[in-house]
Design a protein around this motif. Sequence first.
Motif, PDB file in Angstrom:
ATOM      1  N   ASP A 235      -5.927  11.726   3.556  1.00 26.25           N
ATOM      2  CA  ASP A 235      -6.369  10.443   4.119  1.00 26.25           C
ATOM      3  C   ASP A 235      -5.298   9.363   4.078  1.00 26.25           C
ATOM      4  O   ASP A 235      -5.322   8.438   4.895  1.00 26.25           O
ATOM      5  CB  ASP A 235      -7.622   9.950   3.383  1.00 26.25           C
ATOM      6  CG  ASP A 235      -8.852  10.770   3.727  1.00 26.25           C
ATOM      7  OD1 ASP A 235      -8.772  11.650   4.618  1.00 26.25           O
ATOM      8  OD2 ASP A 235      -9.911  10.542   3.091  1.00 26.25           O
ATOM      9  N   THR A 236      -4.387   9.452   3.125  1.00 27.08           N
ATOM     10  CA  THR A 236      -3.372   8.401   2.999  1.00 27.08           C
ATOM     11  C   THR A 236      -2.032   8.780   3.629  1.00 27.08           C
ATOM     12  O   THR A 236      -1.178   7.913   3.827  1.00 27.08           O
ATOM     13  CB  THR A 236      -3.147   8.038   1.519  1.00 27.08           C
ATOM     14  OG1 THR A 236      -2.779   9.217   0.792  1.00 27.08           O
ATOM     15  CG2 THR A 236      -4.405   7.416   0.921  1.00 27.08           C
TER      16      THR A 236
ATOM     17  N   PRO B 167       0.781  -1.249   0.000  1.00 27.64           N
ATOM     18  CA  PRO B 167       0.000   0.000   0.000  1.00 27.64           C
ATOM     19  C   PRO B 167       0.812   1.298   0.000  1.00 27.64           C
ATOM     20  O   PRO B 167       0.466   2.215  -0.745  1.00 27.64           O
ATOM     21  CB  PRO B 167      -0.863  -0.138   1.255  1.00 27.64           C
ATOM     22  CG  PRO B 167      -1.078  -1.608   1.373  1.00 27.64           C
ATOM     23  CD  PRO B 167       0.228  -2.223   0.938  1.00 27.64           C
ATOM     24  N   PRO B 168       1.897   1.419   0.774  1.00 29.68           N
ATOM     25  CA  PRO B 168       2.634   2.689   0.708  1.00 29.68           C
ATOM     26  C   PRO B 168       3.166   2.993  -0.704  1.00 29.68           C
ATOM     27  O   PRO B 168       3.101   4.135  -1.162  1.00 29.68           O
ATOM     28  CB  PRO B 168       3.778   2.498   1.703  1.00 29.68           C
ATOM     29  CG  PRO B 168       3.260   1.498   2.671  1.00 29.68           C
ATOM     30  CD  PRO B 168       2.416   0.565   1.853  1.00 29.68           C
ATOM     31  N   GLU B 169       3.655   1.966  -1.396  1.00 32.18           N
ATOM     32  CA  GLU B 169       4.150   2.186  -2.757  1.00 32.18           C
ATOM     33  C   GLU B 169       2.993   2.507  -3.704  1.00 32.18           C
ATOM     34  O   GLU B 169       3.128   3.330  -4.605  1.00 32.18           O
ATOM     35  CB  GLU B 169       4.920   0.959  -3.255  1.00 32.18           C
ATOM     36  CG  GLU B 169       6.337   0.856  -2.708  1.00 32.18           C
ATOM     37  CD  GLU B 169       6.388   0.460  -1.241  1.00 32.18           C
ATOM     38  OE1 GLU B 169       5.548  -0.354  -0.806  1.00 32.18           O
ATOM     39  OE2 GLU B 169       7.244   0.991  -0.527  1.00 32.18           O
ATOM     40  N   ARG B 170       1.866   1.853  -3.483  1.00 33.16           N
ATOM     41  CA  ARG B 170       0.698   2.127  -4.334  1.00 33.16           C
ATOM     42  C   ARG B 170       0.186   3.542  -4.101  1.00 33.16           C
ATOM     43  O   ARG B 170      -0.237   4.214  -5.043  1.00 33.16           O
ATOM     44  CB  ARG B 170      -0.407   1.102  -4.065  1.00 33.16           C
ATOM     45  CG  ARG B 170      -0.014  -0.279  -4.573  1.00 33.16           C
ATOM     46  CD  ARG B 170      -1.152  -1.251  -4.520  1.00 33.16           C
ATOM     47  NE  ARG B 170      -2.110  -0.927  -5.573  1.00 33.16           N
ATOM     48  CZ  ARG B 170      -3.381  -1.311  -5.548  1.00 33.16           C
ATOM     49  NH1 ARG B 170      -3.835  -2.019  -4.542  1.00 33.16           N
ATOM     50  NH2 ARG B 170      -4.186  -0.989  -6.530  1.00 33.16           N
TER      51      ARG B 170
ATOM     52  N   PRO C  77      -1.188   9.541   6.731  1.00 33.52           N
ATOM     53  CA  PRO C  77      -0.815   8.874   7.994  1.00 33.52           C
ATOM     54  C   PRO C  77      -0.091   7.542   7.784  1.00 33.52           C
ATOM     55  O   PRO C  77       0.849   7.229   8.523  1.00 33.52           O
ATOM     56  CB  PRO C  77      -2.150   8.669   8.704  1.00 33.52           C
ATOM     57  CG  PRO C  77      -3.011   9.777   8.195  1.00 33.52           C
ATOM     58  CD  PRO C  77      -2.593   9.949   6.753  1.00 33.52           C
ATOM     59  N   LEU C  78      -0.474   6.767   6.780  1.00 37.67           N
ATOM     60  CA  LEU C  78       0.222   5.506   6.520  1.00 37.67           C
ATOM     61  C   LEU C  78       1.653   5.772   6.064  1.00 37.67           C
ATOM     62  O   LEU C  78       2.584   5.105   6.506  1.00 37.67           O
ATOM     63  CB  LEU C  78      -0.515   4.677   5.470  1.00 37.67           C
ATOM     64  CG  LEU C  78       0.182   3.378   5.064  1.00 37.67           C
ATOM     65  CD1 LEU C  78       0.361   2.451   6.262  1.00 37.67           C
ATOM     66  CD2 LEU C  78      -0.576   2.676   3.963  1.00 37.67           C
ATOM     67  N   LEU C  79       1.840   6.752   5.195  1.00 38.64           N
ATOM     68  CA  LEU C  79       3.192   7.081   4.730  1.00 38.64           C
ATOM     69  C   LEU C  79       4.057   7.594   5.879  1.00 38.64           C
ATOM     70  O   LEU C  79       5.237   7.258   5.971  1.00 38.64           O
ATOM     71  CB  LEU C  79       3.137   8.104   3.596  1.00 38.64           C
ATOM     72  CG  LEU C  79       2.428   7.663   2.314  1.00 38.64           C
ATOM     73  CD1 LEU C  79       2.419   8.798   1.303  1.00 38.64           C
ATOM     74  CD2 LEU C  79       3.058   6.422   1.728  1.00 38.64           C
ATOM     75  N   ASP C  80       3.448   8.394   6.761  1.00 34.28           N
ATOM     76  CA  ASP C  80       4.183   8.895   7.930  1.00 34.28           C
ATOM     77  C   ASP C  80       4.585   7.746   8.851  1.00 34.28           C
ATOM     78  O   ASP C  80       5.707   7.701   9.357  1.00 34.28           O
ATOM     79  CB  ASP C  80       3.339   9.903   8.708  1.00 34.28           C
ATOM     80  CG  ASP C  80       3.095  11.191   7.936  1.00 34.28           C
ATOM     81  OD1 ASP C  80       3.822  11.449   6.939  1.00 34.28           O
ATOM     82  OD2 ASP C  80       2.167  11.939   8.318  1.00 34.28           O
ATOM     83  N   ASN C  81       3.652   6.811   9.044  1.00 37.52           N
ATOM     84  CA  ASN C  81       3.932   5.650   9.881  1.00 37.52           C
ATOM     85  C   ASN C  81       5.043   4.807   9.277  1.00 37.52           C
ATOM     86  O   ASN C  81       5.924   4.328   9.988  1.00 37.52           O
ATOM     87  CB  ASN C  81       2.656   4.823  10.066  1.00 37.52           C
ATOM     88  CG  ASN C  81       2.876   3.638  10.963  1.00 37.52           C
ATOM     89  OD1 ASN C  81       3.032   2.530  10.480  1.00 37.52           O
ATOM     90  ND2 ASN C  81       2.896   3.880  12.271  1.00 37.52           N
ATOM     91  N   GLU C  82       5.008   4.620   7.981  1.00 40.42           N
ATOM     92  CA  GLU C  82       6.041   3.844   7.285  1.00 40.42           C
ATOM     93  C   GLU C  82       7.412   4.509   7.450  1.00 40.42           C
ATOM     94  O   GLU C  82       8.417   3.837   7.708  1.00 40.42           O
ATOM     95  CB  GLU C  82       5.679   3.740   5.801  1.00 40.42           C
ATOM     96  CG  GLU C  82       6.438   2.730   5.042  1.00 40.42           C
ATOM     97  CD  GLU C  82       5.988   1.304   5.310  1.00 40.42           C
ATOM     98  OE1 GLU C  82       6.767   0.396   4.956  1.00 40.42           O
ATOM     99  OE2 GLU C  82       4.912   1.097   5.865  1.00 40.42           O
ATOM    100  N   ALA C  83       7.445   5.833   7.339  1.00 43.05           N
ATOM    101  CA  ALA C  83       8.702   6.565   7.516  1.00 43.05           C
ATOM    102  C   ALA C  83       9.203   6.436   8.958  1.00 43.05           C
ATOM    103  O   ALA C  83      10.411   6.279   9.192  1.00 43.05           O
ATOM    104  CB  ALA C  83       8.509   8.036   7.155  1.00 43.05           C
ATOM    105  N   GLU C  84       8.282   6.473   9.920  1.00 46.23           N
ATOM    106  CA  GLU C  84       8.660   6.318  11.329  1.00 46.23           C
ATOM    107  C   GLU C  84       9.241   4.932  11.593  1.00 46.23           C
ATOM    108  O   GLU C  84      10.230   4.784  12.312  1.00 46.23           O
ATOM    109  CB  GLU C  84       7.434   6.565  12.224  1.00 46.23           C
ATOM    110  CG  GLU C  84       7.695   6.399  13.690  1.00 46.23           C
ATOM    111  CD  GLU C  84       8.582   7.472  14.301  1.00 46.23           C
ATOM    112  OE1 GLU C  84       8.937   7.318  15.480  1.00 46.23           O
ATOM    113  OE2 GLU C  84       8.954   8.439  13.619  1.00 46.23           O
ATOM    114  N   ILE C  85       8.643   3.917  10.982  1.00 49.82           N
ATOM    115  CA  ILE C  85       9.143   2.551  11.139  1.00 49.82           C
ATOM    116  C   ILE C  85      10.554   2.442  10.578  1.00 49.82           C
ATOM    117  O   ILE C  85      11.440   1.859  11.213  1.00 49.82           O
ATOM    118  CB  ILE C  85       8.192   1.542  10.466  1.00 49.82           C
ATOM    119  CG1 ILE C  85       6.907   1.425  11.273  1.00 49.82           C
ATOM    120  CG2 ILE C  85       8.855   0.182  10.299  1.00 49.82           C
ATOM    121  CD1 ILE C  85       5.810   0.638  10.596  1.00 49.82           C
TER     122      ILE C  85
END
Length: 134
Positions: free
Chosen positions: A40-41, A9-12, A43-51
């Motif tokens: 809307d999307t 999903p992050p890449e998509r 937060p997922l990218l931010d979470n991925e960067a945090e990980i």
Amino acid sequence: MKKRRYPAPPERIKLFRTAWEELAPEASFSGMTLQKFVEDTQPLLDNEAEIKRLEALTEAALRKKDELETKARRILRNVGRAVSSDAGHGEDSPLYSAMGFVPFSERKSGLTRRSKSTESPPADPPVDPGNEAA
């Protein structure tokens, strides 16, 4: 037919965002504008960067731990050797034992001797499959 595999999903999200920005920035899909999609999307990218950031920190901390353990092992070895060679303590002292070492008087030599028993050889020698008589 090969089953199609989609990227994570992050890449998509990045793919959708780039395509939408370049090809139809003013369009609205599923009742959502590009701006709303980004909001809307994100937060997922931010979470991925945090990980990824935390993984890098973890990796650095593990490298530092390895270095510190190497240094600590050297110190432990030196202190253990100093206790064993100290005139007031030595290899048979309670201190040496309490540090986890086996006192000199409790060590076993490690030498084992085979008993010389008079065992008879096996009744039938092993058969070689290539030399069997038919």
